[in-house]
Enzyme design. Structure first.
Site, PDB file in Angstrom:
ATOM      1  N   HIS A 357       0.623  14.391  -7.484  1.00 25.70           N
ATOM      2  CA  HIS A 357       0.943  12.793  -6.647  1.00 25.70           C
ATOM      3  C   HIS A 357      -0.318  12.490  -5.762  1.00 25.70           C
ATOM      4  O   HIS A 357      -0.181  11.614  -5.140  1.00 25.70           O
ATOM      5  CB  HIS A 357       2.166  12.821  -6.039  1.00 25.70           C
ATOM      6  CG  HIS A 357       3.407  12.889  -6.896  1.00 25.70           C
ATOM      7  ND1 HIS A 357       3.985  11.816  -7.479  1.00 25.70           N
ATOM      8  CD2 HIS A 357       4.114  14.030  -7.344  1.00 25.70           C
ATOM      9  CE1 HIS A 357       4.891  12.244  -8.319  1.00 25.70           C
ATOM     10  NE2 HIS A 357       5.235  13.499  -8.185  1.00 25.70           N
ATOM     11  N   LYS A 538       4.874   0.211   3.625  1.00 25.56           N
ATOM     12  CA  LYS A 538       4.608   1.659   3.017  1.00 25.56           C
ATOM     13  C   LYS A 538       4.647   2.740   4.146  1.00 25.56           C
ATOM     14  O   LYS A 538       4.315   2.048   5.137  1.00 25.56           O
ATOM     15  CB  LYS A 538       3.393   1.833   1.936  1.00 25.56           C
ATOM     16  CG  LYS A 538       2.388   1.009   2.592  1.00 25.56           C
ATOM     17  CD  LYS A 538       1.133   0.819   1.709  1.00 25.56           C
ATOM     18  CE  LYS A 538       1.216  -0.469   0.721  1.00 25.56           C
ATOM     19  NZ  LYS A 538       1.254   0.062  -0.673  1.00 25.56           N
ATOM     20  N   ARG A 539       4.507   3.707   3.872  1.00 30.70           N
ATOM     21  CA  ARG A 539       4.058   4.718   4.999  1.00 30.70           C
ATOM     22  C   ARG A 539       2.522   4.325   5.571  1.00 30.70           C
ATOM     23  O   ARG A 539       1.947   3.778   4.905  1.00 30.70           O
ATOM     24  CB  ARG A 539       3.950   6.121   4.400  1.00 30.70           C
ATOM     25  CG  ARG A 539       5.322   6.920   4.235  1.00 30.70           C
ATOM     26  CD  ARG A 539       6.124   6.969   5.326  1.00 30.70           C
ATOM     27  NE  ARG A 539       5.640   8.069   6.366  1.00 30.70           N
ATOM     28  CZ  ARG A 539       6.275   9.275   6.282  1.00 30.70           C
ATOM     29  NH1 ARG A 539       7.260   9.525   5.833  1.00 30.70           N
ATOM     30  NH2 ARG A 539       5.889  10.202   7.184  1.00 30.70           N
ATOM     31  N   LYS A 544      -4.378   3.689   3.171  1.00 29.53           N
ATOM     32  CA  LYS A 544      -3.516   2.639   2.708  1.00 29.53           C
ATOM     33  C   LYS A 544      -3.970   1.263   3.666  1.00 29.53           C
ATOM     34  O   LYS A 544      -3.692   0.167   3.070  1.00 29.53           O
ATOM     35  CB  LYS A 544      -1.899   2.583   3.000  1.00 29.53           C
ATOM     36  CG  LYS A 544      -1.341   3.651   1.950  1.00 29.53           C
ATOM     37  CD  LYS A 544       0.065   3.928   2.411  1.00 29.53           C
ATOM     38  CE  LYS A 544       0.629   5.271   1.635  1.00 29.53           C
ATOM     39  NZ  LYS A 544       0.941   4.739   0.158  1.00 29.53           N
ATOM     40  N   THR A 646       4.057   2.485  -6.188  1.00 30.75           N
ATOM     41  CA  THR A 646       5.475   2.048  -7.137  1.00 30.75           C
ATOM     42  C   THR A 646       6.007   0.954  -6.218  1.00 30.75           C
ATOM     43  O   THR A 646       6.735   0.096  -7.282  1.00 30.75           O
ATOM     44  CB  THR A 646       6.452   3.157  -6.969  1.00 30.75           C
ATOM     45  OG1 THR A 646       6.743   3.795  -5.711  1.00 30.75           O
ATOM     46  CG2 THR A 646       6.063   4.413  -8.143  1.00 30.75           C
ATOM     47  N   LYS A 650       7.502  -3.080  -7.923  1.00 29.19           N
ATOM     48  CA  LYS A 650       8.648  -3.696  -7.387  1.00 29.19           C
ATOM     49  C   LYS A 650       8.450  -5.105  -7.041  1.00 29.19           C
ATOM     50  O   LYS A 650       9.088  -6.079  -7.361  1.00 29.19           O
ATOM     51  CB  LYS A 650       9.348  -2.607  -6.364  1.00 29.19           C
ATOM     52  CG  LYS A 650       9.656  -1.535  -6.518  1.00 29.19           C
ATOM     53  CD  LYS A 650      10.087  -0.534  -5.338  1.00 29.19           C
ATOM     54  CE  LYS A 650      10.140   0.755  -5.854  1.00 29.19           C
ATOM     55  NZ  LYS A 650      10.070   1.991  -4.625  1.00 29.19           N
TER      56      LYS A 650
HETATM   57  C1  26Q Z   1       3.261  19.002   1.868  1.00 27.92           C
HETATM   58  C2  26Q Z   1       3.374  20.026   2.676  1.00 27.92           C
HETATM   59  C3  26Q Z   1       3.986  20.224   3.863  1.00 27.92           C
HETATM   60  C4  26Q Z   1       4.762  19.185   4.189  1.00 27.92           C
HETATM   61  C5  26Q Z   1       4.596  18.230   3.650  1.00 27.92           C
HETATM   62  C6  26Q Z   1       4.019  17.835   2.376  1.00 27.92           C
HETATM   63  C7  26Q Z   1       3.978  16.722   1.599  1.00 27.92           C
HETATM   64  C8  26Q Z   1       5.012  15.956   1.493  1.00 27.92           C
HETATM   65  C9  26Q Z   1       5.283  14.789   0.767  1.00 27.92           C
HETATM   66  C10 26Q Z   1       2.917  16.237   0.966  1.00 27.92           C
HETATM   67  C11 26Q Z   1       2.828  14.992   0.167  1.00 27.92           C
HETATM   68  C12 26Q Z   1       4.171  14.272   0.241  1.00 27.92           C
HETATM   69  C13 26Q Z   1       4.295  12.876  -0.540  1.00 27.92           C
HETATM   70  C14 26Q Z   1       3.382  12.360  -1.289  1.00 27.92           C
HETATM   71  C15 26Q Z   1       3.541  11.061  -2.008  1.00 27.92           C
HETATM   72  O1  26Q Z   1       4.851  10.278  -1.619  1.00 27.92           O
HETATM   73  N1  26Q Z   1       2.880  10.639  -2.753  1.00 27.92           N
HETATM   74  C16 26Q Z   1       2.772   9.376  -3.430  1.00 27.92           C
HETATM   75  O2  26Q Z   1       3.708   9.486  -4.757  1.00 27.92           O
HETATM   76  C17 26Q Z   1       4.034   8.373  -5.580  1.00 27.92           C
HETATM   77  C18 26Q Z   1       4.676   8.507  -6.784  1.00 27.92           C
HETATM   78  O3  26Q Z   1       3.797   9.258  -7.485  1.00 27.92           O
HETATM   79  C19 26Q Z   1       2.738   7.567  -5.625  1.00 27.92           C
HETATM   80  O4  26Q Z   1       3.066   6.415  -6.311  1.00 27.92           O
HETATM   81  C20 26Q Z   1       1.851   7.457  -4.452  1.00 27.92           C
HETATM   82  O5  26Q Z   1       0.620   6.723  -4.628  1.00 27.92           O
HETATM   83  C21 26Q Z   1       1.611   8.646  -3.753  1.00 27.92           C
HETATM   84  O6  26Q Z   1       0.911   8.579  -2.655  1.00 27.92           O
END
Ligand code: 26Q
Length: 801
Positions: A357, A538-539, A544, A646, A650
């Site tokens: 992702h 979004k975050r 972004k 995503t 929407k």
């Molecule tokens: C990793 C290690 C330690 C702590 C946290 C993390 C961590 C947690 C969450 C790393 C990444 C995430 C989340 C990533 C994420 O939400 N990516 C998004 O995924 C969506 C679904 O595929 C995409 O539409 C987005 O583009 C993408 O940013």
């Protein structure tokens, strides 16, 4: 059994009786003294009862036909509220509303009393939730495996414009949708050492906790099928130390309990940076080991040959967070079941799939071999063995490629090598996964990386959240589009009639009025529903580029002030999103947006022509309010950085055209909707890479744009922070001297695209047409399409319906 699969014989009076029964006997409340909470619980139990029959029937059918099952392993499930979604899928929303009215209760108030299940950060977690719903809709036998965090994503408040985080507490009240399964419990070990006994390696953990299951049924469209979301809670192997307790040392006596509970206490709130925290590694192993033990137990209930595991089991790793699944599955096969390394590897690889992702280097998980070997000594051995097997099997593998390099375990490489399929989440992203992330592994395994463009469930994200539009669609093309979203294409010919466009516009307006009222009530800002609602939710992340949006907003404000008599389209700029608690720059951007809002919203010169609202604590439920009321969808990331997005899908479904870059799934949205219905701007991913070669790109871009120069000067002078003029000096300095995400380079193009938006919006009928075409052409972005494709291309499973 068939009868149970689709038994929707619910009359208002039977539902009414069920609710009263639960209120009386489950909650022990008298209708005269019941609170909103009590009514919500009673209704939830009554609705839940209707899910149990299809749920049992689904489980039974899968078992009896020995159907292959999908196991979706994810550290995040961003479910949101459940009650209304369940009534929608059971076809009971109107009935429920009517029955609650008989009790003198407002259905909306009851629905909104439910706290969001916020067991995720953003896109990745919400995708897992949409996938669960689509798998249930399609009758794909599946289990979601996750962690039952006591505290989901933090709550966000603003104090003096700054983000303040407080703990979230969704389990404080009873969670009516789950069933505790204390009998489904597994021991999860950590640390300790490895012994050799009878020529076999044996892990002797130094610590252990119990993973205990909590099941939530996930019901699909029309209640035909229901799957299980199984969340693990951590429990101590011993409750407390009775000796210490009896000696009066109460705090120390509770230590084992405290230690264990920490594991499922909180969700890591960071989706930006990988952090080498041991607790995170333990959480990842906790989820993964519990899931795999559960999967093997279920398989061995009805089979005895583990070689046949891949015929019955598909395991999907949602990013690398559960990537320990490869070595853990091999450990269980080898150490517990005596299978040889090569055979264990073959079995594991045939079961596992890995979804990537993110390309952001700072978000790729790696663990120091020291930490890893300490927490999971046996897995460290297995990983070394997998890595050397791979090196020997592919002699042309370059020396710098591998799972263990520079005393680190790289989870991406591990997941890649252990999976039979690796997928990106949009066409562009999957290409970049091949070209930039795993170029060498891709050369060695040219068929492994595939694309699976994301999707979202139209039940929640259209039918449920946008009643006016959903009714218009049903009235126009008939029922059934909810599970066959390509049918929205049938709207296209209707869009050519003025009457339809007027109705489409009226539906949007209803949503905008509702949102204006909510903004007035909760934010104390009055906005006109006739203004253009421009939404970025979004975050908060540098890539972004919320910064680009707020800088352009300032430029627009400045322009109106310079020429207050000009003709302007009134705009409401809406922001929503949380910053990771440790992400200082993101927090600075939040503060800037709030500071600018304070000045702009109180400027009598611009008045209703420009308003900025940033409601705190953006979550799934807030998205359900904002998206249906949006006119314009902001998808403006630096090209090459957003894996898919995503939210963009929407907005499109809900009739909001996109202003966006050629990034992630925007590329495919543009393709589907056509360029005349999309406000495209900015550098492409290739141009971004080129541009960064010039160390002076930021200064050059700023000096080429008078508008941006003015904006940066206003900020630097403290126009938006009069009590502390130098507040944003760091931010402005970074704009001039670094600007890694190319805000300056895309500024003029963005500003011009916004001018095209204004011009287009001034023609209200033309805009309605464009908005409606966005809805009509959004069928591709149903997560049903995505799941069908995972089923055939990765999982090798068919529908059990
Ligand atoms: C990793 C290690 C330690 C702590 C946290 C993390 C961590 C947690 C969450 C790393 C990444 C995430 C989340 C990533 C994420 O939400 N990516 C998004 O995924 C969506 C679904 O595929 C995409 O539409 C987005 O583009 C993408 O940013």
């Amino acid at each position: 059994m068939e009868h149970a699969l689709n038994d929707l014989s619910v009359t208002p009076s039977s539902l009414e009786a069920d609710i009263l029964r639960h209120l009386t006997y489950t909650l022990g409340k008298d209708a005269d003294h019941a609170s909103t909470y009590d009514w919500r619980m009673a209704l939830s139990y009554a609705i839940r009862d209707r899910i149990v029959a299809p749920w049992f029937a689904s489980t039974k059918k899968t078992y009896e036909t020995d159907h292959k099952r999908v196991y979706y392993l994810s550290m995040e499930f961003l479910i949101g509220r459940i009650l209304e979604d369940a009534t929608i899928n059971l076809g009971l929303r109107d009935t429920a509303q009517e029955v609650m009215a008989r009790f003198g209760q407002d259905f909306r108030a009851i629905v909104e009393d439910e706290p969001d299940a916020a067991l995720g950060n953003g896109g990745l977690g919400r995708l897992a939730a949409c996938f669960m719903e689509s798998m249930a809709t399609l009758g794909c036998p599946a289990y979601g495996y996750g962690i039952r965090y006591e505290h989901g994503l933090f709550r966000q408040r603003f104090e003096g414009g700054r983000q303040v985080e407080t703990p979230e507490d969704w389990l404080k009240q009873t969670h009516p949708w789950e069933f505790a399964r204390p009998e489904a419990a597994y021991t999860i070990g950590f640390k300790g050492h490895v012994e050799t006994r009878d020529g076999r390696e044996l892990w002797v953990p130094g610590e252990s906790v119990i993973a205990s299951a909590h099941d939530t049924p996930v019901v699909g469209w029309q209640g035909t099928w229901a799957n299980t979301l199984r969340l693990w809670g951590a429990q101590p192997t011993t409750m407390f130390d009775l000796d210490r307790f009896n000696r009066g040392d109460y705090a120390a006596a509770a230590e084992p309990e405290t230690l264990a509970r920490t594991l499922s206490r909180v969700l890591y709130p960071d989706d930006t940076t990988y952090q080498g925290k041991e607790l995170r590694l333990k959480q990842e192993f906790f989820l993964t080991s519990a899931a795999l033990q559960d999967i093997l137990r279920r398989f061995l209930q009805s089979h005895n040959d583990l070689n046949r595991l891949p015929e019955k089991v598909a395991i999907q790793m949602n990013d690398t967070h559960p990537a320990i699944a490869g070595p853990e599955l091999m450990r269980l096969l080898m150490d517990d079941h005596g299978i040889e390394f090569d055979q264990a590897l073959t079995i594991a690889r045939a079961c596992l799939g890995y979804t990537n992702h993110t390309l952001l280097p700072e978000a790729l998980e790696k663990w120091a071999t020291f930490t890893f070997g300490n927490v999971l000594p046996r897995h460290m051995q297995i990983i070394e063995r997998i890595d050397s097997w791979h090196r020997r099997s592919y002699p042309s593998r370059p020396h710098y490629v591998g799972i263990v390099k520079h005393h680190e375990v790289r989870m991406g490489e591990l997941a890649f090598i252990m999976a039979h399929k690796v997928n990106g989440v949009s066409a562009l992203h999957s290409d970049l996964v091949k070209k930039n992330l795993f170029p060498e592994l891709h050369r060695l395994h040219p068929d492994r990386i595939i694309n699976q463009t994301n999707g979202v469930t139209p039940r929640r994200w259209l039918k449920m959240c946008n009643r006016p539009l959903a009714s218009l669609i049903t009235n126009s093309i008939g029922a059934g589009w909810e599970a066959d979203l390509d049918r929205l294409k049938e709207l296209e010919k209707l869009i050519e009639t003025k009457a339809f466009r007027t109705e489409f516009d009226a539906a949007k307006r209803l949503n905008k009025v509702a949102l204006s009222n909510w903004i007035a009530e909760t934010q104390g800002v009055s906005v006109s529903p006739d203004a253009l609602f421009d939404v970025q939710i979004k975050r908060i992340h540098e890539y972004k580029r919320q910064l680009l949006n707020i800088l352009q907003t300032i430029a627009h404000w400045h322009r109106i002030r310079q020429n207050p008599k000009g003709a302007y389209v009134p705009r409401v700029k809406i922001f929503g999103g949380k910053a990771a608690p440790g992400y200082a720059v993101a927090k600075e951007i939040i503060r800037l947006i709030n500071d600018v809002a304070e000045v702009v919203n109180n400027d009598p010169l611009t008045g209703d022509l420009l308003k900025i609202v940033y409601p705190p604590n953006y979550n799934v439920s807030m998205a359900e309010r904002l998206i249906p009321a949006a006119d314009l969808s902001e998808q403006i990331s630096t090209a090459g950085k957003e894996a898919s997005g995503t939210g963009n899908m929407k907005f499109m479904m809900n009739g909001a055209p996109t202003i966006g870059t050629l990034d992630g799934a925007n590329v495919e949205i543009l393709q589907e909707v056509g360029e005349e219905n999309f406000f495209l701007f900015g550098l492409t991913a290739d141009q971004v890479m080129q541009r960064r070669q010039d160390p002076d790109h930021a200064r050059k871009a700023i000096e080429a744009s008078q508008a941006l120069m003015d904006v940066l000067q206003m900020i630097a002078e403290g126009r938006f922070s009069p009590d502390q003029p130098d507040r944003y000096h760091g931010l402005v300095h970074n704009m001039w001297h670094s600007d890694y995400f190319l805000v300056a380079s895309d500024f003029d193009a963005f500003d011009a695209a916004q001018a095209r938006v204004d011009a287009a919006y001034a023609d209200r009928d033309g805009w309605a047409r464009m908005a409606a075409l966005n809805t009509a052409r959004s069928g591709f972005f149903s997560s049903d399409r995505t799941i069908r494709s995972y089923m055939s291309d990765i999982w090798g499973v068919t529908s059990a319906l």
